[in-house]
Design an enzyme around this catalytic site. Structure first.
Site, PDB file in Angstrom:
ATOM      1  CE  LYS A  68      14.998 -15.593 -24.203  1.00  9.59           C
ATOM      2  NZ  LYS A  68      13.947 -15.133 -25.146  1.00  9.59           N
ATOM      3  CD  GLU A 112      11.582 -31.385 -30.520  1.00 13.96           C
ATOM      4  OE1 GLU A 112      11.561 -31.212 -31.803  1.00 13.96           O
ATOM      5  OE2 GLU A 112      11.176 -32.159 -29.885  1.00 13.96           O
ATOM      6  CD  GLU A 124      11.586 -22.248 -40.617  1.00 11.33           C
ATOM      7  OE1 GLU A 124      12.519 -21.925 -40.007  1.00 11.33           O
ATOM      8  OE2 GLU A 124      10.883 -23.082 -39.928  1.00 11.33           O
ATOM      9  CB  CYS A 161       8.441 -25.946 -36.928  1.00 12.61           C
ATOM     10  SG  CYS A 161       7.393 -26.996 -35.859  1.00 12.61           S
TER      11      CYS A 161
HETATM   12  P1  NAD Z   1      14.466 -18.013 -32.555  1.00 10.72           P
HETATM   13  O1  NAD Z   1      15.616 -19.073 -32.535  1.00 10.72           O
HETATM   14  O2  NAD Z   1      14.834 -16.625 -33.042  1.00 10.72           O
HETATM   15  O3  NAD Z   1      14.371 -17.713 -31.159  1.00 10.72           O
HETATM   16  C1  NAD Z   1      13.874 -18.865 -29.916  1.00 10.72           C
HETATM   17  C2  NAD Z   1      13.907 -18.540 -28.573  1.00 10.72           C
HETATM   18  O4  NAD Z   1      15.681 -18.453 -28.577  1.00 10.72           O
HETATM   19  C3  NAD Z   1      13.608 -17.130 -28.191  1.00 10.72           C
HETATM   20  O5  NAD Z   1      13.115 -17.162 -26.962  1.00 10.72           O
HETATM   21  C4  NAD Z   1      15.015 -16.223 -28.469  1.00 10.72           C
HETATM   22  O6  NAD Z   1      14.964 -15.061 -27.506  1.00 10.72           O
HETATM   23  C5  NAD Z   1      16.203 -17.262 -27.888  1.00 10.72           C
HETATM   24  N1  NAD Z   1      17.236 -16.783 -28.518  1.00 10.72           N
HETATM   25  C6  NAD Z   1      17.896 -16.177 -29.613  1.00 10.72           C
HETATM   26  N2  NAD Z   1      19.061 -16.390 -29.693  1.00 10.72           N
HETATM   27  C7  NAD Z   1      19.659 -16.837 -28.538  1.00 10.72           C
HETATM   28  C8  NAD Z   1      20.888 -17.405 -28.198  1.00 10.72           C
HETATM   29  N3  NAD Z   1      22.163 -17.160 -28.789  1.00 10.72           N
HETATM   30  N4  NAD Z   1      21.191 -18.037 -27.051  1.00 10.72           N
HETATM   31  C9  NAD Z   1      19.774 -18.541 -26.192  1.00 10.72           C
HETATM   32  N5  NAD Z   1      18.660 -18.041 -26.490  1.00 10.72           N
HETATM   33  C10 NAD Z   1      18.540 -17.383 -27.875  1.00 10.72           C
HETATM   34  O7  NAD Z   1      13.241 -18.842 -33.147  1.00 10.72           O
HETATM   35  P2  NAD Z   1      11.778 -18.115 -33.311  1.00 10.72           P
HETATM   36  O8  NAD Z   1      11.937 -17.021 -34.432  1.00 10.72           O
HETATM   37  O9  NAD Z   1      11.236 -17.627 -31.954  1.00 10.72           O
HETATM   38  O10 NAD Z   1      10.829 -19.258 -33.873  1.00 10.72           O
HETATM   39  C11 NAD Z   1      10.749 -19.547 -35.051  1.00 10.72           C
HETATM   40  C12 NAD Z   1      11.689 -21.036 -35.324  1.00 10.72           C
HETATM   41  O11 NAD Z   1      11.429 -21.934 -34.377  1.00 10.72           O
HETATM   42  C13 NAD Z   1      11.392 -21.423 -36.731  1.00 10.72           C
HETATM   43  O12 NAD Z   1      12.697 -21.861 -37.333  1.00 10.72           O
HETATM   44  C14 NAD Z   1      10.418 -22.666 -36.492  1.00 10.72           C
HETATM   45  O13 NAD Z   1      10.683 -23.554 -37.526  1.00 10.72           O
HETATM   46  C15 NAD Z   1      11.053 -22.979 -35.069  1.00 10.72           C
HETATM   47  N6  NAD Z   1      10.146 -23.974 -34.466  1.00 10.72           N
HETATM   48  C16 NAD Z   1      10.522 -25.288 -34.393  1.00 10.72           C
HETATM   49  C17 NAD Z   1       9.539 -26.041 -33.699  1.00 10.72           C
HETATM   50  C18 NAD Z   1      10.043 -27.576 -33.644  1.00 10.72           C
HETATM   51  O14 NAD Z   1       9.323 -28.423 -33.018  1.00 10.72           O
HETATM   52  N7  NAD Z   1      11.030 -28.120 -34.206  1.00 10.72           N
HETATM   53  C19 NAD Z   1       8.365 -25.796 -33.132  1.00 10.72           C
HETATM   54  C20 NAD Z   1       8.023 -24.345 -33.293  1.00 10.72           C
HETATM   55  C21 NAD Z   1       8.913 -23.592 -33.991  1.00 10.72           C
END
Ligand code: NAD
Length: 443
Positions: free
Chosen positions: A152, A224, A353, A258
């Site tokens: 997804k 992550e 963040e 991140c």
């Molecule tokens: P997000 O949590 O908004 O979305 C991530 C994914 O989850 C998307 O595909 C989204 O559609 C899906 N999603 C949203 N709500 C959901 C739910 N309730 N159930 C299941 N899936 C759901 O994050 P984002 O804005 O896409 O990414 C940025 C974030 O990701 C930042 O916080 C960043 O730090 C983090 N990040 C972490 C790492 C790591 O390795 N730790 C790497 C990259 C990004």
């Protein structure tokens, strides 16, 4: 069939559509994933590893297209997008071999054996900031371990992931890898479906939601999550190197990383020099369209995230921070390079963040105060300390999964968060094994 449209973050122009997997469609997706998984798991580890490598070889013919789609969908400059694609495609052989090696059965004494068995169907849910790399990090170990995967991708970057999966599926057996497009509703339906594991990269808020939903089926989790990485600059640090790192790490990927540096604690004795040099270097950065010359900061991915960064800057301004470069109001879709000093613990810039091109500085007189503030966060992804004598002692007090001395954190060993930056991880043998079920055989 309902469609998900991908938009250019620069002008919100539509770039293309993909079909949405609606919650009602999910059971059928999972049934086909389960069937495919049985056949996939029946292959040997070596056969699966070779098939995955062969599938990744097919990506070499679309590398440019993939990089261009990353640039268009989330505004990353083409050179960096190519680097992301190249890393994903070219390292697949090496990583799949490492994974296959980690999943070999191990003998236990004379009569026992420990096996790493497939879990079943794995949901990989990925973010937009490194749309290919983040999906890939979880996809590779899940597939080689003998699971089928439903990916997804973020709703911000569906087109690049669609091309990625379509290309892999020219070689992979049918339904071993499927894609489910959509927003949080699709993600929720996938987590709630009859699957065995959720491997998730994204925000803390979404991670908490997924963890709660996964509890009922005791689904395995790799999380992550977000970060709020501190950088401590000690008096004995090489200031020029600390400045280079501070600026590059705050602005990389438009701050949408991140492990980007989110808050800096600098020793009062070197703070004037540090701040002056940070501002001088930050002036060489310019936000704009990724295909223009002299632009090294792209657009913020969407209006919601743009508003979040502005709200943090405004909050800092109201609470008395000083803007050394930039301001607290910017028109969509850019945030110009911004340097703020006088950050305090009551400010959102320190607490949360930011995910934008902001260098946020605070001065300290006592090292213990800097360490306490660096650790006073629910997050614990990366942490960096620049210093001379005594720097290792400080680094060892950092509450983070990845801590680095005089360089950036991460990239060596597993990619791992502490505290609420997640649990479970990928990379190294220990990481790869999390995508499998241990089975002990006593003979
Ligand atoms: P997000 O949590 O908004 O979305 C991530 C994914 O989850 C998307 O595909 C989204 O559609 C899906 N999603 C949203 N709500 C959901 C739910 N309730 N159930 C299941 N899936 C759901 O994050 P984002 O804005 O896409 O990414 C940025 C974030 O990701 C930042 O916080 C960043 O730090 C983090 N990040 C972490 C790492 C790591 O390795 N730790 C790497 C990259 C990004």
């Amino acid at each position: 069939m309902p469609l998900l449209t991908s938009y250019d973050p620069i002008n919100r122009a539509p770039l293309g559509d993909v079909p949405i997997t609606e919650p009602a469609d999910m059971p059928a997706v999972i049934i086909s994933a389960k069937k495919a998984q049985k056949l996939w798991a029946a292959l040997s580890l070596t056969q699966r590893q070779q098939k995955v490598v062969q599938a990744y070889e097919g990506l070499t013919s679309v590398e440019d297209q993939l990089a261009l789609l990353i640039s268009k969908e989330m505004g990353k400059d083409y050179r960096r997008a190519s680097y992301e694609v190249g890393g994903t495609v070219q390292n697949a052989d090496y990583f799949t071999q490492e994974i296959a090696q980690a999943l070999q059965s191990e003998s236990m004494g004379r009569n026992g054996e420990m096996q790493y068995r497939p879990l079943g169907v794995v949901a990989v849910i990925s973010p937009w900031n490194y749309p290919l790399a983040m999906a890939n990090n979880l996809l590779l170990p899940a597939l080689v371990a003998g699971n089928s995967v439903v990916l997804k991708p973020s709703e911000e970057t569906p087109l690049v992931t669609e091309l990625f999966v379509k290309t892999l599926n020219q070689v992979l057996p049918k339904n071993v890898l499927q894609i489910a497009h959509g927003d949080a509703q699709t993600g929720k339906a996938l987590v709630n479906a009859d699957i065995n594991m959720v491997a998730f990269t994204g925000s803390l808020a979404t991670g908490k939601h997924i963890m709660a939903s996964a509890a009922s089926g005791l689904k395995r989790l790799v999380m992550e999550l977000g970060g709020n990485d501190p950088l401590i600059v000690m008096a004995g640090a090489d200031i020029d190197e600390a400045v280079q790192f501070a600026v590059a790490s705050s602005f990389e990927n438009t701050g949408q990383m991140c492990t980007s540096t989110e808050r800096i604690y600098v020793d009062e004795r070197v703070a004037d020099e540090f701040e002056q040099k940070v501002v001088a270097l930050a002036r060489r950065y310019h936000a704009g369209p990724w295909d223009q010359k002299n632009v090294n900061i792209g657009p913020i991915v969407n209006p919601k995230q743009h508003a979040k960064v502005l709200s943090q800057l405004k909050d800092a301004q109201i609470k008395g921070a000083t803007f050394l470069l930039g301001k607290y109001q910017y028109a969509l879709p850019y945030i110009q390079p911004t340097v703020v000093t006088g950050i305090s613990p009551d400010m959102l810039l320190e607490q949360d963040e930011t995910f934008g091109p902001v260098v946020a500085i605070s001065r300290f007189t006592e090292l213990s105060e800097a360490i306490a503030r660096a650790n006073a966060s629910p997050y614990g992804l990366g942490a960096v300390v620049f210093g001379g004598a005594g720097v290792k002692l400080v680094a060892e007090q950092m509450e983070a999964g990845m801590v680095a001395i005089n360089q950036g954190a991460g990239g060596l060993g597993p990619w791992v968060g502490a505290k609420q930056s997640g649990f479970g991880f990928h990379g190294t043998a220990a990481g790869h094994r999390q995508f499998s079920q241990v089975r002990v055989i006593s003979k």
